[in-house]
Design an enzyme around this catalytic site. Structure first.
Site, mmCIF file in Angstrom:
data_model
loop_
_atom_site.group_PDB
_atom_site.id
_atom_site.type_symbol
_atom_site.label_atom_id
_atom_site.label_comp_id
_atom_site.label_asym_id
_atom_site.label_seq_id
_atom_site.Cartn_x
_atom_site.Cartn_y
_atom_site.Cartn_z
ATOM 1 N N TYR A 141 0.844 -1.338 0.087
ATOM 2 C CA TYR A 141 0.030 -0.080 -0.154
ATOM 3 C C TYR A 141 0.849 1.219 0.136
ATOM 4 O O TYR A 141 0.331 2.210 -0.337
ATOM 5 C CB TYR A 141 -0.615 -0.040 1.225
ATOM 6 C CG TYR A 141 -2.271 -0.609 0.889
ATOM 7 C CD1 TYR A 141 -2.326 -2.029 0.610
ATOM 8 C CD2 TYR A 141 -3.452 0.225 1.242
ATOM 9 C CE1 TYR A 141 -3.598 -2.439 0.447
ATOM 10 C CE2 TYR A 141 -4.623 -0.417 1.318
ATOM 11 C CZ TYR A 141 -4.613 -1.747 0.719
ATOM 12 O OH TYR A 141 -5.815 -2.356 0.750
ATOM 13 N N LYS A 192 2.954 -15.521 2.018
ATOM 14 C CA LYS A 192 3.196 -16.221 0.815
ATOM 15 C C LYS A 192 4.602 -16.579 0.723
ATOM 16 O O LYS A 192 5.423 -16.017 -0.104
ATOM 17 C CB LYS A 192 2.775 -15.281 -0.363
ATOM 18 C CG LYS A 192 2.603 -15.955 -1.873
ATOM 19 C CD LYS A 192 1.697 -17.250 -1.954
ATOM 20 C CE LYS A 192 1.545 -17.648 -3.094
ATOM 21 N NZ LYS A 192 0.654 -19.068 -3.326
ATOM 22 N N ASP A 224 -3.191 -18.224 0.038
ATOM 23 C CA ASP A 224 -4.114 -18.966 -0.791
ATOM 24 C C ASP A 224 -5.033 -20.023 0.010
ATOM 25 O O ASP A 224 -6.246 -20.229 0.001
ATOM 26 C CB ASP A 224 -3.662 -19.537 -2.120
ATOM 27 C CG ASP A 224 -2.311 -20.490 -1.877
ATOM 28 O OD1 ASP A 224 -2.022 -20.296 -0.717
ATOM 29 O OD2 ASP A 224 -1.699 -21.013 -2.758
ATOM 30 N N ASP A 248 -6.518 -7.086 4.012
ATOM 31 C CA ASP A 248 -7.545 -6.189 3.329
ATOM 32 C C ASP A 248 -8.490 -6.998 2.787
ATOM 33 O O ASP A 248 -9.520 -7.196 3.053
ATOM 34 C CB ASP A 248 -7.198 -5.272 2.159
ATOM 35 C CG ASP A 248 -8.091 -4.590 1.514
ATOM 36 O OD1 ASP A 248 -8.954 -4.223 2.139
ATOM 37 O OD2 ASP A 248 -7.994 -4.654 0.111
ATOM 38 N N ASP A 252 -12.379 -8.998 4.550
ATOM 39 C CA ASP A 252 -13.644 -9.091 3.940
ATOM 40 C C ASP A 252 -14.360 -10.429 3.976
ATOM 41 O O ASP A 252 -15.625 -10.547 4.110
ATOM 42 C CB ASP A 252 -13.623 -8.677 2.472
ATOM 43 C CG ASP A 252 -13.536 -6.906 2.499
ATOM 44 O OD1 ASP A 252 -13.529 -6.232 3.341
ATOM 45 O OD2 ASP A 252 -14.055 -6.417 1.331
HETATM 46 C C1 IPM Z 1 -10.506 -1.004 4.099
HETATM 47 C C2 IPM Z 1 -10.712 -0.280 2.487
HETATM 48 C C3 IPM Z 1 -9.425 0.557 2.320
HETATM 49 C C4 IPM Z 1 -8.281 -0.572 2.217
HETATM 50 C C5 IPM Z 1 -9.974 1.340 1.003
HETATM 51 C C6 IPM Z 1 -10.981 2.177 1.358
HETATM 52 C C7 IPM Z 1 -8.694 2.281 0.879
HETATM 53 O O1 IPM Z 1 -10.895 -1.418 1.635
HETATM 54 O O2 IPM Z 1 -10.331 -0.422 4.934
HETATM 55 O O3 IPM Z 1 -10.474 -2.286 4.154
HETATM 56 O O4 IPM Z 1 -8.028 -0.997 1.105
HETATM 57 O O5 IPM Z 1 -7.591 -0.379 3.279
HETATM 58 MG MG MG Z 2 -10.990 -3.390 2.330
#
Ligand code: IPM
Ligand code: MG
Length: 360
Positions: A141, A192, A224, A248, A252
């Site tokens: 990032y 990884k 993975d 990230d 999710d």
């Molecule tokens: C998160 C989001 C952010 C990230 C974006 C909005 C920059 O996806 O907080 O997970 O990628 O960190």
């Molecule tokens: Mg995110």
């Protein structure tokens, strides 16, 4: 001593969900003797609209002077065409980096009241309680160099850099191990290392720091496989520690296991425990302004703030109990409703406040 809290509502549903967390703070002030000064500031698209920057200088200053930051959400289609530096996401990334919020805690907890909301079979997720510790201020990032360049043949090439220095791995490993000590003492580090040198170093440093925590059972998993295991048998995990990009993605997935991303809070901490607290979900432009958003992730983020930055664990517990009681009463916003009847954002916030007041 009064706590200084910076309140950054941001874009989309941000202002609506933040309003409910602020109601909750007011209840804590009125009924629980909690002392707080709130300072509001613009971020993301709202920051850009106000002063041409997704992280206005004044906003950063307010955050620097606060004990903690309560954050809504950022982003919206109207900002998608802006140059990368001016996009709402950049405001959040700069804020994480400027405040050195390297440790991002993303719990994935299945509320028993919402057991049927998961897309996985109920027995796979019943009682699920995972904590993902995501490195937040390094890795791909922020790595340099980055950009889009032109090759000699005139073709363009995009490039980013995945780098981790030892001290960055060390501090996130320690943060995750500390958390594991407070939970079931199992830590899985995800990397990884079969392909990337940066992961090879990551593994080595995690093992070194883990040596200081003999009570914690440490394992390693390739990313993975981890993504597969998360949907195959998620209850095998207690704490997961991983890099910025992997975290990230995996967070999710983990959020979806609970079936209710609208319920999940997060904390981003610096080395002194100062933190930014935000819901895991985003700005949901499609429902913004309609009073439909679920404010519980933001209210639960406030609970994390009380626990991790403001040393008020009892108040944090009370908020979590109040949220549980509201779910027991059958209150549901549309995202977690099993039937067609649901309540709006402010009704849900009011219900939490009433449930909280009943505990005072
Ligand atoms: C998160 C989001 C952010 C990230 C974006 C909005 C920059 O996806 O907080 O997970 O990628 O960190
Ligand atoms: Mg995110």
């Amino acid at each position: 001593m009064s706590n200084k809290i910076a309140v950054l509502a941001g874009d989309g549903i941000g202002p609506e969900i933040i309003a409910e967390a602020v109601k909750t703070i007011h209840c804590l002030q009125q009924d629980f003797g909690f002392e707080a000064d709130l300072e509001y500031a613009a971020i993301g698209g709202a920051g850009y609209d106000q002063s041409g920057q997704p992280l206005p200088a004044e906003t950063l200053e307010i955050c620097e002077q606060s004990d903690a930051v309560l954050f809504g959400a950022i982003g919206g289609p109207q900002y998608d065409e802006l140059p990368r530096e001016l996009r709402p996401e950049k405001g959040l990334l700069n804020l994480r980096s400027s405040l050195s919020l390297f440790s991002n805690l993303r719990p994935a907890i299945l509320y028993p009241q919402l057991a049927d909301a998961s897309s996985l079979k109920a027995e796979l997720v019943a009682g699920l309680d995972i904590m993902i510790v995501r490195e937040l201020t390094g890795g791909i990032y922020f790595g340099q160099p980055r950009g889009i360049r032109e090759l000699e043949n005139g073709e363009r090439q995009g490039f980013n850099t995945l780098v981790y220095a030892e001290h960055e791995i060390e501090r996130i490993a320690r943060s995750a191990l500390d958390i594991a000590m407070l939970r079931n003492r199992r830590l899985c580090s995800v990397d990884k290392a079969n392909v990337l040198e940066v992961s090879e170093l990551w593994r080595e440093v995690v093992n070194r720091v883990a040596g200081e925590y003999p009570e914690v059972e440490v394992s390693h998993m390739y990313v993975d496989n981890a993504s597969m295991q998360l949907v195959r048998a998620p209850k095998q995990f207690d704490v997961i520690v991983t890099s910025n990009l992997f975290g990230d993605i995996l967070s999710d997935t983990a959020a979806m296991l609970t079936g209710s991303i609208g319920m999940l809070p997060s904390a981003s901490l610096d080395k002194n425990g100062k933190g930014l607290y935000e819901p895991v979900h985003g700005s949901a432009p499609d429902i913004a302004g309609k009073g439909l958003a679920n404010p519980l992730a933001t209210i639960l983020s406030l609970a994390l703030m009380l626990r991790y930055s403001l040393q008020q664990p009892d108040l944090a517990d009370q908020i979590e109990v109040a949220v549980g009681n509201v779910l027991d009463q059958g209150m549901r916003t549309a995202d977690i409703a099993e039937t067609s009847s649901s309540v709006g954002t402010s009704e849900m916030g009011d219900a939490v406040v009433a449930a909280l007041r009943a505990l005072a």
